[in-house]
Design a protein around this motif. Sequence first.
Motif, PDB file in Angstrom:
ATOM      1  N   TYR A 122     -16.873  25.581  -5.261  1.00 52.93           N
ATOM      2  CA  TYR A 122     -16.852  25.059  -6.574  1.00 52.93           C
ATOM      3  C   TYR A 122     -15.314  24.241  -6.997  1.00 52.93           C
ATOM      4  O   TYR A 122     -14.325  24.860  -6.555  1.00 52.93           O
ATOM      5  N   VAL A 123     -15.524  23.084  -7.298  1.00 54.77           N
ATOM      6  CA  VAL A 123     -14.231  22.249  -7.555  1.00 54.77           C
ATOM      7  C   VAL A 123     -14.460  21.652  -8.989  1.00 54.77           C
ATOM      8  O   VAL A 123     -15.351  21.192  -9.472  1.00 54.77           O
ATOM      9  N   PHE A 124     -13.234  22.002  -9.619  1.00 57.32           N
ATOM     10  CA  PHE A 124     -13.326  21.657 -11.216  1.00 57.32           C
ATOM     11  C   PHE A 124     -11.924  21.065 -11.777  1.00 57.32           C
ATOM     12  O   PHE A 124     -10.850  21.440 -10.873  1.00 57.32           O
ATOM     13  N   ALA A 125     -11.908  20.285 -12.532  1.00 53.46           N
ATOM     14  CA  ALA A 125     -10.660  19.688 -13.074  1.00 53.46           C
ATOM     15  C   ALA A 125     -10.551  19.866 -14.614  1.00 53.46           C
ATOM     16  O   ALA A 125     -11.630  19.481 -15.061  1.00 53.46           O
ATOM     17  N   VAL A 126      -9.554  20.061 -15.077  1.00 53.35           N
ATOM     18  CA  VAL A 126      -9.320  20.201 -16.439  1.00 53.35           C
ATOM     19  C   VAL A 126      -7.915  19.546 -16.977  1.00 53.35           C
ATOM     20  O   VAL A 126      -6.775  19.933 -16.434  1.00 53.35           O
TER      21      VAL A 126
END
Length: 120
Positions: A80-84
């Motif tokens: 899983y890859v996320f950006a905030v």
Amino acid sequence: MKGKIFVFSATGNSKYLALKIGERAELETVSVNKSLLDNEEEYNFDGEKIGFVFPVYAWGCPSIMERFVQRLKFTGKPSYVFAVANCGDSMGNTLTDFEKLLKTRGLALDFGDFFVMPNN
């Protein structure tokens, strides 16, 4: 820990967000500044959750984050890859541009969002 959050923070807002997200998701927080300075070794992302947290600079991604992603040495495929991103009032095309940058490295963004923080 089952993954990492790579964070660039100048005023502390991004660091605060990364630490809070990391606590809840049980992810190790890694300073982008320190990683670039120390020339960190290769990361193994196989099956890990990977996050990126950073402020919006002029409706875009800070150049230090771009440089970090371009130089990032890794093996394996993350689960899983996320950006905030965080901003004072508007993020522009920050996450769209960041997703394009990740794709150049073979990473796909599963989730991206932003937080409006106090303007500085």
